[in-house]
Design a protein around this motif. Structure first.
Motif, mmCIF file in Angstrom:
data_model
loop_
_atom_site.group_PDB
_atom_site.id
_atom_site.type_symbol
_atom_site.label_atom_id
_atom_site.label_comp_id
_atom_site.label_asym_id
_atom_site.label_seq_id
_atom_site.Cartn_x
_atom_site.Cartn_y
_atom_site.Cartn_z
ATOM 1 N N LEU A 137 -41.591 3.107 6.534
ATOM 2 C CA LEU A 137 -41.726 4.102 5.477
ATOM 3 C C LEU A 137 -40.811 3.732 4.320
ATOM 4 N N ALA B 45 -39.894 4.812 11.333
ATOM 5 C CA ALA B 45 -40.099 5.963 12.206
ATOM 6 C C ALA B 45 -40.712 5.420 13.485
ATOM 7 N N LEU C 147 -45.106 8.505 14.727
ATOM 8 C CA LEU C 147 -45.615 9.521 13.811
ATOM 9 C C LEU C 147 -46.598 10.370 14.595
ATOM 10 N N PRO D 270 -42.378 12.851 12.048
ATOM 11 C CA PRO D 270 -41.802 11.562 12.423
ATOM 12 C C PRO D 270 -40.771 11.741 13.538
ATOM 13 N N VAL E 168 -35.827 9.904 7.355
ATOM 14 C CA VAL E 168 -37.170 9.495 7.766
ATOM 15 C C VAL E 168 -38.205 10.522 7.308
ATOM 16 N N LEU F 49 -41.231 9.883 4.610
ATOM 17 C CA LEU F 49 -42.619 10.185 4.945
ATOM 18 C C LEU F 49 -43.206 11.176 3.945
ATOM 19 N N ALA G 220 -38.282 16.691 11.742
ATOM 20 C CA ALA G 220 -38.371 15.403 12.431
ATOM 21 C C ALA G 220 -37.821 15.611 13.834
#
Length: 240
Positions: free
Chosen positions: A97, A106, A109, A132, A156, A160, A171
């Motif tokens: 990403l 990540a 996903l 993620p 992350v 994303l 996340a």
């Protein structure tokens, strides 16, 4: 229009969240290679369903950090999560990403389907946002996640979000050596912690000041160079 700063590796943000001085020495020595055991630990995160019925003897040969009975009990709790099926069989693995400020991997996903050519298919606005996950090879705290992993999880999610052009509200941080998964929500507090670390990394010039939290440094590989009389970066990051 001023040029946008280069994106920062998410792994660097995690190190700086632990100790900016550690990031300085890691950059100096180009020391970003994870220990050999990390790959074996990450494999656990893709084998939860099989591990639920693995024998004590076979589990003893895997890099788990609790007893086989405790591990299976933790996986039984994990299996009650609504997103368990996605954790076991994520739509995308090891997704690179690149966000506005940072870039990195990540490990899973959830809620994303891959294209036939293995690229990521952007979810539509009508579908729930993807989630993620990052996989930590260490031990979870009694509650929540360690600060470096919290910052990494937010980074992350924000990367994303930048790619998908939609909010990513949370996340996950997986601790496969314990069979535990924790949620990091993009609260104001968590996003503020991320921004502080981002600013710290961008503004680093020379050797940062020594940390006042000397307990972090007891087993640090740079303690002799650093000069701080002082738990290890790799321990807190879950790499030790």
């Amino acid at each position: 229009m001023p040029e946008r700063p280069e994106t920062i590796p998410i792994s660097h943000l995690a190190r700086a969240a632990y100790c900016p001085r550690q990031l300085y020495y890691a950059r100096r020595d180009d020391d970003f290679e994870p220990p050999a055991r990390v790959a074996a630990v990450r494999d656990l995160a893709f084998a939860y369903e099989d591990l639920r019925t693995t024998s004590d003897e076979a589990l003893a040969d895997r890099p788990i950090e609790v007893s086989p009975a405790t591990y299976r009990a933790n996986l039984a709790v994990l299996a009650e999560r609504e997103d368990y099926d996605a954790l076991v069989d994520p739509g995308v693995r090891d997704a690179f990403l690149r966000g506005r400020d940072c870039h990195g991997i990540a490990h899973k996903l959830l809620g994303v389907a891959p294209d036939p050519d293995d690229s990521v298919t952007e979810a539509s606005a009508e579908t729930p946002p993807p989630t993620p996950t990052i996989v930590s090879p260490g031990t979870p705290p009694p509650r929540g996640v360690w600060e470096p992993q919290r910052v990494r999880a937010v980074a992350v999610a924000k990367a994303l979000s930048w790619e998908y052009r939609r909010p990513i509200p949370r996340a996950l941080v997986e601790y496969p050596t314990h069979g535990i998964v924790r949620t990091v929500r993009l609260t104001t507090r968590n996003k503020s912690a991320y921004r502080r670390v981002l600013w710290t990394v961008r503004s680093m010039s020379g050797v940062p000041a020594r940390t006042d939290e000397t307990s972090k440094c007891d087993a640090c590989e740079y303690r002799e160079t650093c000069g701080t009389k002082t738990r290890s970066l790799k321990t807190l990051l879950g790499l030790g």
